[in-house]
Motif scaffolding. Structure first.
Motif, PDB file in Angstrom:
ATOM      1  N   LEU A 395       0.828  -1.208   0.000  1.00  0.00           N
ATOM      2  CA  LEU A 395       0.000   0.000   0.000  1.00  0.00           C
ATOM      3  C   LEU A 395       0.862   1.258   0.000  1.00  0.00           C
ATOM      4  CD1 LEU A 395      -2.918  -0.792   2.495  1.00  0.00           C
ATOM      5  CD2 LEU A 395      -3.110  -0.374   0.049  1.00  0.00           C
ATOM      6  N   ALA A 399       0.931   4.238  -2.857  1.00  0.00           N
ATOM      7  CA  ALA A 399       0.652   5.626  -2.487  1.00  0.00           C
ATOM      8  C   ALA A 399       1.834   6.529  -2.824  1.00  0.00           C
ATOM      9  CB  ALA A 399       0.320   5.705  -0.998  1.00  0.00           C
ATOM     10  N   THR A 424      -4.838   3.021   0.574  1.00  0.00           N
ATOM     11  CA  THR A 424      -4.156   3.841  -0.428  1.00  0.00           C
ATOM     12  C   THR A 424      -4.727   5.249  -0.446  1.00  0.00           C
ATOM     13  OG1 THR A 424      -3.878   1.850  -1.786  1.00  0.00           O
ATOM     14  CG2 THR A 424      -3.478   3.957  -2.853  1.00  0.00           C
TER      15      THR A 424
END
Length: 520
Positions: A395, A399, A424
């Motif tokens: 994640l 991001a 995210t």
């Protein structure tokens, strides 16, 4: 762990907790104490364990009746039968539960319905399809409690609209309705229930008792201004066959949609509830009424869009939930399910309002080392993406990459399209150096299927729902609750474009959001 083992784990945990507590407890209290006592291993826990606990206990009571070791003492509370008896009270099973345990319902086996129910929503050739599915097709009667857990059969239910001239009757499902939970709480325009063995008498045999069931349900659920209402089964109009593969419960049912035309208005005008399953009856006038489809459950939305398109079309098709300033530099996230039109929305906004665009699919493609869809088939891409996002490290990588790509465009007015996980979403919002706003594109599953199938014409509804419900897609609706603007794609591409043009005019003109709220 198998489904049977998981079910047993919940029941064993409930029994142990109740023996210790020696008093009735709710499903949530049972789960909380079972977790504290380490009676429920993490591997057995569903996303909503209290609902799983309640479902396991309720099903055990329905299946075993007075021989169940569990008993429901009041709404949502359970106890051990033997402990209740020791206390001097006599345990009871609600008449509702006893009736449900005895009920045998009309079902269609998978091999018989699968070649015919290839659509999501309502089929046009209702008469022909009904004959092939039920009248001349293969059917079987099964105990209701068995059918509810059987994914190899669809249960046949009726869904009857009540109309008088330009008015349609709606209601809200009550707590003790025998319909599935996905039909409870929201308003509904379809009255009905399961077609049972008792409906198929000598008069109802030609259609396996479907019209008889519809008439019976109306007479049970409603009372007229002068007492009981009478409905002629032969007078019911067949409208369509409704198939919904967008939920677990929907996949186990197929609905026959009928319409009752009211010809004795004085008796129906003040219709009132005949059962606790039906509450808050109200007539809606087509001529002057404005319907918010979000107030209705999904099957009602389908029927409104199919049979009364002029009614919901009167309302605006976007909703501004929070005041946002889109004139300053910011990041705009466009979110939606597969087939929702989110990428089309993002591109149109980018072209019309001068955004730089970042496609999350391209970013994920580079991180998992696979070409993007359609060069890689979506199922393979989804599985690889899920392996990435199912870890905190994954994640964070997504991001970071999305934020870096957005800032690389200049970082002034940027659109990121296609974020699917709340983790995210939160990480991008936290890392972006300026304001972040979100538009969620809401598209019903039937329209999403048609949109997606326009690109992949040989895709079946079950294949599409496999993609729609994939693990990597399940966080999308969590983001909807955090959005600033929701765009409703109720009627397909042409209507959606008009809605976006209206939204672009509003946003591009930098009008006050407070003014926009009144256009909902």
């Amino acid at each position: 762990m198998s489904g049977d083992s998981t079910r047993l784990t919940y029941l064993v945990a409930a029994e142990a907790v109740l023996r210790q507590a020696r008093r009735p407890l709710s499903a949530r209290e049972l789960v909380d104490q079972a977790i504290a006592d380490r009676l429920l291993p993490n591997a057995t826990l569903a996303k909503t364990p209290q609902k799983s606990m309640q479902a396991r206990l309720s099903m055990h009571i329905l299946q075993h009746g007075e021989f169940s070791k569990f008993v429901r003492t009041s709404s949502g509370r359970f106890h051990l039968r033997e402990l209740l008896q020791e206390g001097g009270s006599t345990p009871t099973v609600r008449s509702f539960d006893r009736a449900l345990a005895r009920e045998r319902v009309l079902c269609i086996p998978r091999h018989a319905y699968e070649p015919l129910l290839t659509f999501q929503g309502i089929a046009d050739d209702a008469g022909s399809l009904l004959r092939r599915l039920v009248v001349s097709g293969e059917t079987v009667y099964m105990p209701r409690v068995e059918a509810e857990g059987d994914s190899d059969h669809k249960q046949v239910v009726t869904y009857t609209l009540i109309q008088y001239q330009n008015q349609i009757l709606s209601f809200q499902r009550g707590q003790y309705s025998r319909v599935a939970s996905f039909l409870k709480g929201a308003r509904c325009i379809g009255f009905g229930g399961h077609v049972t063995e008792a409906d198929a008498d000598i008069f109802g045999h030609p259609d396996r008792g479907i019209r008889a069931c519809a008439a019976r349900e109306l007479e049970e659920e409603l009372l007229g201004s002068m007492g009981n209402l009478r409905v002629n089964p032969d007078g019911l109009e067949l409208l369509g066959i409704l198939n919904d593969d967008s939920s677990e419960v929907g996949r186990r049912h197929v609905a026959v949609v009928l319409r009752h035309w009211v010809d004795d208005w004085p008796r129906w005008e003040a219709a009132r509830e005949g059962e606790t399953s039906v509450r808050k009856l109200a007539w809606t006038d087509f001529a002057g009424g404005v319907v918010d489809l979000n107030e209705f459950e999904y099957w009602s939305q389908i029927c409104f869009r199919r049979y009364f398109p002029e009614l919901p079309a009167q309302q605006s098709r976007f909703r501004i939930l929070r005041d946002v300033d889109l004139s300053a530099d910011h990041l705009l996230l466009i979110v939606g399910t597969i087939g929702s039109g989110k990428t089309y929305t993002a591109r149109l906004l980018a072209e019309s309002l001068g955004y730089n665009m970042v496609n999350s699919g391209q970013i994920v493609s580079s991180l998992i080392g696979l070409p993007p869809v359609p060069e890689t088939d979506r199922e393979t891409f989804q599985a690889a993406a899920w392996n990435l996002v199912s870890t905190e490290e994954g994640l964070a990588r997504i991001a970071n990459s999305l934020v870096e790509a957005g800032l690389a465009t200049g970082g002034r007015r940027v659109i990121i399209d296609g974020i699917r996980q709340l983790g995210t979403f939160d990480a991008v919002r936290a890392q972006w150096p300026g304001p972040v706003h979100t538009i969620f594109v809401h598209t019903p599953p039937d329209l999403a299927f048609e949109s997606y199938r326009s690109r992949e014409s040989d895709l079946s509804i079950r294949e599409f729902m496999g993609l729609y419900d994939a693990d990597v897609e399940r966080g999308v609706h969590d983001i909807a609750r955090r959005s600033d603007i929701i765009v409703y794609n109720w009627f397909g591409e042409e209507s959606h474009r008009r809605t976006l043009d209206e939204l672009i005019d509003l946003l591009g003109g930098r009008k006050e959001m407070a003014v926009a709220r009144w256009r909902i």
